[in-house]
Motif scaffolding. Structure first.
Motif, PDB file in Angstrom:
ATOM      1  N   LEU A  20      23.841  41.919 120.204  1.00  0.00           N
ATOM      2  CA  LEU A  20      22.699  41.038 120.472  1.00  0.00           C
ATOM      3  C   LEU A  20      23.184  39.628 120.806  1.00  0.00           C
ATOM      4  O   LEU A  20      24.038  39.083 120.102  1.00  0.00           O
ATOM      5  N   ASP A  54      14.108  41.103 116.253  1.00  0.00           N
ATOM      6  CA  ASP A  54      14.973  41.367 117.419  1.00  0.00           C
ATOM      7  C   ASP A  54      16.295  41.999 117.000  1.00  0.00           C
ATOM      8  O   ASP A  54      16.995  42.595 117.807  1.00  0.00           O
ATOM      9  N   ARG A 108      22.198  43.063 124.733  1.00  0.00           N
ATOM     10  CA  ARG A 108      20.770  42.752 124.821  1.00  0.00           C
ATOM     11  C   ARG A 108      20.617  41.256 124.560  1.00  0.00           C
ATOM     12  O   ARG A 108      21.101  40.750 123.548  1.00  0.00           O
ATOM     13  N   GLN A 130      18.300  44.717 115.654  1.00  0.00           N
ATOM     14  CA  GLN A 130      18.103  46.150 115.395  1.00  0.00           C
ATOM     15  C   GLN A 130      19.407  46.770 114.890  1.00  0.00           C
ATOM     16  O   GLN A 130      19.813  46.466 113.789  1.00  0.00           O
ATOM     17  N   LEU A 165      20.476  43.934 129.143  1.00  0.00           N
ATOM     18  CA  LEU A 165      19.022  43.956 128.947  1.00  0.00           C
ATOM     19  C   LEU A 165      18.537  42.574 128.530  1.00  0.00           C
ATOM     20  O   LEU A 165      19.267  41.817 127.893  1.00  0.00           O
ATOM     21  N   TRP A 166      17.277  42.268 128.866  1.00  0.00           N
ATOM     22  CA  TRP A 166      16.733  40.943 128.516  1.00  0.00           C
ATOM     23  C   TRP A 166      15.331  41.083 127.946  1.00  0.00           C
ATOM     24  O   TRP A 166      14.470  41.701 128.579  1.00  0.00           O
ATOM     25  N   LYS A 167      15.159  40.514 126.746  1.00  0.00           N
ATOM     26  CA  LYS A 167      13.822  40.364 126.177  1.00  0.00           C
ATOM     27  C   LYS A 167      13.442  38.912 126.368  1.00  0.00           C
ATOM     28  O   LYS A 167      14.067  38.024 125.770  1.00  0.00           O
ATOM     29  N   LYS A 168      12.424  38.646 127.192  1.00  0.00           N
ATOM     30  CA  LYS A 168      12.060  37.258 127.506  1.00  0.00           C
ATOM     31  C   LYS A 168      11.147  36.723 126.408  1.00  0.00           C
ATOM     32  O   LYS A 168       9.922  36.889 126.473  1.00  0.00           O
ATOM     33  N   LYS A 169      11.744  36.141 125.394  1.00  0.00           N
ATOM     34  CA  LYS A 169      10.970  35.599 124.264  1.00  0.00           C
ATOM     35  C   LYS A 169      11.865  34.735 123.391  1.00  0.00           C
ATOM     36  O   LYS A 169      13.096  34.760 123.543  1.00  0.00           O
ATOM     37  N   VAL A 186      18.118  37.968 123.990  1.00  0.00           N
ATOM     38  CA  VAL A 186      16.778  37.497 123.653  1.00  0.00           C
ATOM     39  C   VAL A 186      16.745  36.013 123.945  1.00  0.00           C
ATOM     40  O   VAL A 186      17.514  35.243 123.329  1.00  0.00           O
ATOM     41  N   SER A 187      15.914  35.610 124.907  1.00  0.00           N
ATOM     42  CA  SER A 187      15.858  34.196 125.269  1.00  0.00           C
ATOM     43  C   SER A 187      14.641  33.962 126.160  1.00  0.00           C
ATOM     44  O   SER A 187      14.341  34.795 127.020  1.00  0.00           O
ATOM     45  N   TYR A 242      13.648  33.987 119.824  1.00  0.00           N
ATOM     46  CA  TYR A 242      14.221  34.893 118.829  1.00  0.00           C
ATOM     47  C   TYR A 242      13.328  35.006 117.578  1.00  0.00           C
ATOM     48  O   TYR A 242      12.770  34.029 117.102  1.00  0.00           O
TER      49      TYR A 242
END
Ligand SMILES: C[C@@]1(CC(=O)O)C2=NC(=C\c3[nH]c(c(CCC(=O)O)c3CC(=O)O)Cc3[nH]c(c(CC(=O)O)c3CCC(=O)O)/C=C3\N/C(=C\2)[C@@H](CCC(=O)O)[C@]3(C)CC(=O)O)/[C@H]1CCC(=O)O
Ligand SMILES: NC(=O)c1ccc[n+]([C@@H]2O[C@H](COP(=O)([O-])OP(=O)(O)OC[C@H]3O[C@@H](n4cnc5c(N)ncnc54)[C@H](O)[C@@H]3O)[C@@H](O)[C@H]2O)c1
Length: 212
Positions: free
Chosen positions: A17, A70, A40, A72, A60-64, A42-43, A66
């Motif tokens: 992460l 997040d 992965r 896992q 992979l990108w989670k647009k959010k 997260v930003s 932290y």
């Protein structure tokens, strides 16, 4: 002595992460991908080069922003933001679940730090100053790069290719003779001069003569 314990970690297909998507995150992500990690991020925002990597499905990108959920099954966590509260939260969450964490702007919160790396095929030289001066780590890496040139890649591949046969077919005394000959400088010199096939020939001859 540095209080950090140096190890080489197998990251092929392992989840990692990365919190934050700026310049420093980009540097860490590139090295992680080179070593096979599944990254992965997260930003809320991403550096343009990271956007390209995401578009190419390299990570992979989670647009959010932290949050604790997040985290896992990642084995390593990198917190690459300049925001103290975010870094503290990520460090706390990682440590609660015994995950190793690197906080890029706060060595005190790190349970591991990243060295400056010189790689020549299977040769990997990691330089660390324990956080005292990353610039000096980079300078030493550059000095080492002059001494340990590209030839080391073929040289180590050649030596590595003999390990099984030598282990299986030579006595302890013969092994010592073989490896001393293989590493006496001639093979490296031949490879540096573009004569890899000649180096292979010398090693083959040496092996045959030891077998008798
Ligand atoms: C080796 C390398 C690996 C990599 O990141 O891939 C790496 N930093 C690199 C470069 C670099 N980093 C910084 C500069 C600007 C000059 C300067 O500030 O000195 C430069 C130079 C440049 O850019 O050339 C700034 C900086 N770095 C840290 C802080 C926080 C602090 O010290 O508090 C700040 C201040 C931020 C500020 O002032 O706000 C912290 C860390 N940086 C580390 C690693 C870890 C300790 C490594 C060690 O000493 O053993 C550690 C503890 C944590 C970590 O990141 O793992 C990579 C070189 C790769 C290469 O080129 O070979
Ligand atoms: N360790 C190192 O090697 C090193 C080197 C240089 C600088 N630094 C330090 O590292 C920090 C990051 O530097 P940078 O140049 O990458 O900064 P940057 O501003 O380019 O990137 C910060 C990133 O964090 C993201 N972010 C902000 N809030 C967030 C949140 N709540 N959750 C998730 N992501 C969030 C931003 O969207 C951005 O992508 C700085 O404090 C800098 O001083 C460390």
């Amino acid at each position: 002595m540095s209080h950090y314990y140096p190890i080489y970690v197998e990251l092929q297909n392992k989840p990692v992460l990365v919190v934050g998507g700026g310049t420093v995150a980009l540097r860490k992500v590139k090295t992680l991908l080179e070593h096979g990690a599944v990254v992965r991020i997260v930003s809320p925002e991403l550096h343009p080069e990271l956007v390209e990597l995401v578009d190419d499905e390299r990570c992979l990108w989670k647009k959010k922003e932290y949050s604790a959920d997040d985290l896992q099954d990642e084995v390593l966590v990198f917190s690459c933001t300049e925001i103290e509260e975010v870094n503290s939260a990520a460090a706390g969450d990682a440590q609660k679940s015994m995950r190793l964490i690197n906080v890029v702007d706060d060595p005190e919160k790190c349970t591991f730090i990243v060295p400056s790396i010189l790689e020549r095929g299977d040769l990997s030289i990691a330089v660390s100053t324990g956080g005292s001066s990353p610039i000096v780590a980079r300078q030493i890496r550059a000095e080492l790069a002059e001494h340990y040139g590209e030839a080391y890649e073929d040289y180590l591949t050649l030596l590595g290719s003999w390990r099984k046969d030598v282990k299986a077919r030579l006595t302890a005394e013969q092994k010592e003779k073989f490896w001393n000959r293989a590493t006496d400088g001639e093979m490296l010199e031949l490879i540096k001069n573009g004569r890899l096939d000649d180096a292979k020939g010398v090693m083959q001859k040496c092996f045959q003569s030891l077998l008798g």
